[in-house]
Design a protein around this motif. Sequence first.
Motif, PDB file in Angstrom:
ATOM      1  N   PRO A 175      28.020  13.199   1.893  1.00  6.51           N
ATOM      2  CA  PRO A 175      29.396  13.084   2.357  1.00  6.51           C
ATOM      3  C   PRO A 175      29.587  11.875   3.264  1.00  6.51           C
ATOM      4  O   PRO A 175      28.638  11.378   3.866  1.00  6.51           O
ATOM      5  CB  PRO A 175      29.625  14.387   3.125  1.00  6.51           C
ATOM      6  N   SER A 189      32.460  20.568   1.389  1.00  7.67           N
ATOM      7  CA  SER A 189      33.628  20.211   0.604  1.00  7.67           C
ATOM      8  C   SER A 189      34.671  21.305   0.720  1.00  7.67           C
ATOM      9  O   SER A 189      34.351  22.471   0.962  1.00  7.67           O
ATOM     10  CB  SER A 189      33.248  20.007  -0.864  1.00  7.67           C
ATOM     11  N   THR A 238      34.401  17.147   3.742  1.00 11.75           N
ATOM     12  CA  THR A 238      34.319  15.821   3.170  1.00 11.75           C
ATOM     13  C   THR A 238      35.684  15.464   2.605  1.00 11.75           C
ATOM     14  O   THR A 238      36.227  16.179   1.758  1.00 11.75           O
ATOM     15  CB  THR A 238      33.275  15.773   2.046  1.00 11.75           C
TER      16      THR A 238
END
Length: 600
Positions: free
Chosen positions: A29, A35, A472
């Motif tokens: 990331p 994520s 991210t």
Amino acid sequence: MHKSLTKTFSFIATALLVGTSCCVALAQPRRATTSMAPADILRIGNVSDAQISPNGQWVVYAISTVAGDETISTLWLVRVGANLVNVPTSTVPPTSQRRPTTDWPDERSTSAPLLAAGWNASNPRWSPDSSKIAFLSDRNAQRNLWVVNLENREPRFIAEIQSTNFFITYAGESLAWAPDSKRIAYVSATEEPAETTESVTAYDDPRVIDRIQYKSRTSFSDNRRTHVWITAIDKPEPQQLTSGYYYDHAITFSPSGDEIAFISNHEADPDVNNNSDIFAVDLHGEVRQITATRGCEYEPAWSPDGKWIAYTATKRDVTTIDSVAEDTHVWVISAAGGSARELTAALDRRARSPRWLPSGGAVLFLAGQAGKTVLYSVNVTGDSYSKRLFDDYFFPQFPVEPLELPEPRRGQIQISSFSMFVSRTRTVFFALTLSDSDSPAEVWLGRIAEGLGNERLRRLSNHNDAVVRNWTINEPQRLTFKSFDGTSVGGWLIKPIGWREDRKYPLILSIHGGPHGMSGWAFNPTFQVYAARGYAVLYLNPRGSSGYGQKFSDGTLNEWGGGDYRDLMAGVDEALRKYPWIDKDRMGVTGGSYGGFMTN
């Protein structure tokens, strides 16, 4: 777009709605280790409606969050410094060297809830003496008007608020304090008798339809009409000032305290002719009309001396109460009525939220500009503009030490609300809610020295830092291209998280609503979830979008799904040409509201 490509595009659109297995492995990331997942969208707090107190010492604002199956709005308060009026000004470094305000004394306190737990509150508005905050709250299935005193923080019930389910365009302000801080005006609905004499059964079956706009956005339109009310604060005795088969809204108290301006459509059949004007009602219920135009007036605001009213308006006949093609501009008219002056015709952008500087010499307002929403100023003579305020700044993602600055993103922001205070040194302080492409909206304190120069910004809230700093996030890349007829069209593309040059990735085209909405630099958590699942995300501003001038906004008139559809397809072709890593055989399309129509 080629015929075969269109078929693939449409097919994958259906598959996208059902589910997908087109995920890719994530690379290292850029700034975090997690994520975004779909459920994370609900973890973001929607920060809005920042209001700085008239004495410049406090900022109150709202934040809405999701709890179970309902949305909860809470009010937060932050002190911005007892010595704010004496903050020294300093020379602004050259644009190329500007950084967040390290030379601005940090006089903030930590944000804290204004009310005890359990309150669902919104619309905070300061009394002119800065001692109290009026707000609306939903408690026990009833919306009420309350006032809280800063000293004891114990809310006092003032009045019941009735609502209508009818959609009111630019509903505007629903609360307005009198200058003496002892009375407050508000908007509440009353049940108007049905215009038909036909009897209706207890179950309303069959239903007798006697109005053109018989549906609201959620159900059949009710018979309630919104009107202007007023009450004292110490001994509340609500008094209804306006009545009739109209929707009165967007109220503002005159500086002298003897009248309340508001917006209403007084045509013989308002459902047939959408033509709102500015009216004023005195404290005895006498109503007078101030404007009488073909177009619609919105958002009135009295000048500090009470001689003028600034507002936004259109000029053409308006045929809808929903998404209007014509851009609103800022106007000013004598409070006594007469001819009005358009202040922002030369800007050619859709304006909203006009606010007077306390000097009365200029009006500040928000306007869209090619994906940004920024603050403008115009002289009341209409002959000159300042530069866009705060447009040259970029911001730290998080107020951490040592400060890690992102790459410059000058002006790539969307301001959603603002209020202001002017110090004894004629320095203007703003409370702003703004976001950029990788940070949800938060509250910022802005400072502009006399003459609308010497800009400074400092963040006041951090409601979303704890969650966003762990995600991210991919920043969008600007995309411009020429459409089928040579028209320049703009948009953005977000790469998939973990993008690699040697791989192919599916694409999602997301279409905004309106059709006169505007995609832009504001944080979009849904797009980041798509990117986290391995999709590239393309979002565009085809003709019809606001933020590009009146001719562009008119691009869908009498042609829904025409030129705008071809703009979107040209944008997909441009993305395929510019980014060869996009898999032309795996593309999906989605959209909201008018974007859903375009998807189909």
